[in-house]
Design a protein around this motif. Structure first.
Motif, short mmCIF file in Angstrom:
data_model
loop_
_atom_site.label_atom_id
_atom_site.label_comp_id
_atom_site.label_asym_id
_atom_site.label_seq_id
_atom_site.Cartn_x
_atom_site.Cartn_y
_atom_site.Cartn_z
N LYS A 90 0.84 -1.19 0.00
CA LYS A 90 0.00 0.00 0.00
C LYS A 90 0.88 1.25 0.00
O LYS A 90 1.88 1.32 0.70
CB LYS A 90 -0.88 -0.04 1.25
CG LYS A 90 -1.91 1.04 1.30
CD LYS A 90 -2.80 0.84 2.51
CE LYS A 90 -3.81 1.95 2.58
NZ LYS A 90 -4.68 1.83 3.72
N ASP B 6 -7.04 -2.90 6.88
CA ASP B 6 -6.73 -3.26 5.49
C ASP B 6 -6.64 -4.77 5.34
O ASP B 6 -6.99 -5.31 4.28
CB ASP B 6 -5.39 -2.62 5.07
CG ASP B 6 -5.46 -1.11 5.07
OD1 ASP B 6 -6.37 -0.56 4.41
OD2 ASP B 6 -4.63 -0.47 5.75
N TYR C 153 -2.78 -8.09 -6.09
CA TYR C 153 -4.08 -8.51 -6.58
C TYR C 153 -5.05 -7.33 -6.62
O TYR C 153 -5.77 -7.13 -7.61
CB TYR C 153 -4.63 -9.63 -5.68
CG TYR C 153 -6.03 -10.05 -6.02
CD1 TYR C 153 -6.28 -10.91 -7.10
CD2 TYR C 153 -7.11 -9.60 -5.28
CE1 TYR C 153 -7.57 -11.29 -7.42
CE2 TYR C 153 -8.41 -9.98 -5.59
CZ TYR C 153 -8.63 -10.82 -6.66
OH TYR C 153 -9.90 -11.19 -6.98
N GLN C 154 -5.08 -6.53 -5.56
CA GLN C 154 -5.98 -5.37 -5.51
C GLN C 154 -5.64 -4.36 -6.61
O GLN C 154 -6.53 -3.78 -7.22
CB GLN C 154 -5.94 -4.71 -4.14
CG GLN C 154 -6.62 -5.53 -3.06
CD GLN C 154 -6.48 -4.94 -1.67
OE1 GLN C 154 -5.63 -4.10 -1.41
NE2 GLN C 154 -7.32 -5.40 -0.76
N GLY D 283 -14.93 -7.03 1.47
CA GLY D 283 -13.69 -6.60 0.84
C GLY D 283 -12.45 -6.69 1.70
O GLY D 283 -11.34 -6.51 1.20
N GLU E 235 -6.87 -5.76 -9.89
CA GLU E 235 -8.33 -5.68 -9.92
C GLU E 235 -8.79 -4.25 -10.26
O GLU E 235 -9.70 -4.07 -11.07
CB GLU E 235 -8.90 -6.13 -8.58
CG GLU E 235 -10.38 -6.35 -8.59
CD GLU E 235 -10.85 -6.97 -7.28
OE1 GLU E 235 -11.62 -7.94 -7.36
OE2 GLU E 235 -10.45 -6.49 -6.19
N LYS E 236 -8.14 -3.26 -9.67
CA LYS E 236 -8.48 -1.86 -9.97
C LYS E 236 -8.20 -1.53 -11.44
O LYS E 236 -9.00 -0.86 -12.11
CB LYS E 236 -7.69 -0.90 -9.07
CG LYS E 236 -8.22 -0.81 -7.68
CD LYS E 236 -7.37 0.15 -6.86
CE LYS E 236 -7.81 0.13 -5.41
NZ LYS E 236 -6.96 0.96 -4.56
#
Length: 144
Positions: free
Chosen positions: A2, A52, A130-131, A83, A134-135
């Motif tokens: 992040k 998170d 992965y996030q 999520g 996905e975005k």
């Protein structure tokens, strides 16, 4: 990982020694803001703090006799916010347990061992990769 703010990490385990050891290891890395909980109920009560990632023990039956177990906690976390990635943690090295956790929508399953911390770091890194993918995929799909 992040970018910007620290990663808010919830660690949930009824094994106080293991929980403290994990907390210390994660806090040595400036990327993490860590909160620990000894029961699933305490974790659920604090979900409003928007973690998170949650690292969750499979059993959770060592402190409070009638406390909810890790699978029940996982289900309640997913009901509250689907999520939030949850990594299940257990001393059981059984494929059936890992498969069951995945069926309950855990992101991954890590066996408690001397390499658990390193494995958790890799899984957390994968969560953010992965996030990000996905975005990006959603961005492209919105433009089609």
């Amino acid at each position: 990982m992040k970018t910007g703010n620290k990663i808010k990490l919830f660690l949930v385990d009824d094994d106080a020694v293991f929980l403290k050891a994990l907390q210390i290891q994660f806090m040595e890395n400036d990327d993490f803001e860590v909160e620990t909980f000894s029961t699933g109920e305490l974790c659920i009560q604090n979900l409003n703090k928007k973690p998170d990632i949650v690292v969750l023990d499979y059993h959770l039956d060592g402190i409070v006799k009638n406390a909810i177990n890790g699978m029940q906690t996982l289900d309640k976390i997913k009901e509250t916010n689907a999520g939030i990635p949850v990594i299940m943690l257990s001393s059981q090295d059984k494929i059936e347990v890992a498969v069951s956790c995945m069926h309950h929508k855990a992101f991954d399953y890590v066996v408690k061992s001397e390499t658990a911390f390193v494995r958790l770091q890799k899984v957390i890194s994968n969560i953010f990769k992965y996030q990000k993918m996905e975005k990006e995929l959603n961005w492209y799909m919105d433009r089609m």
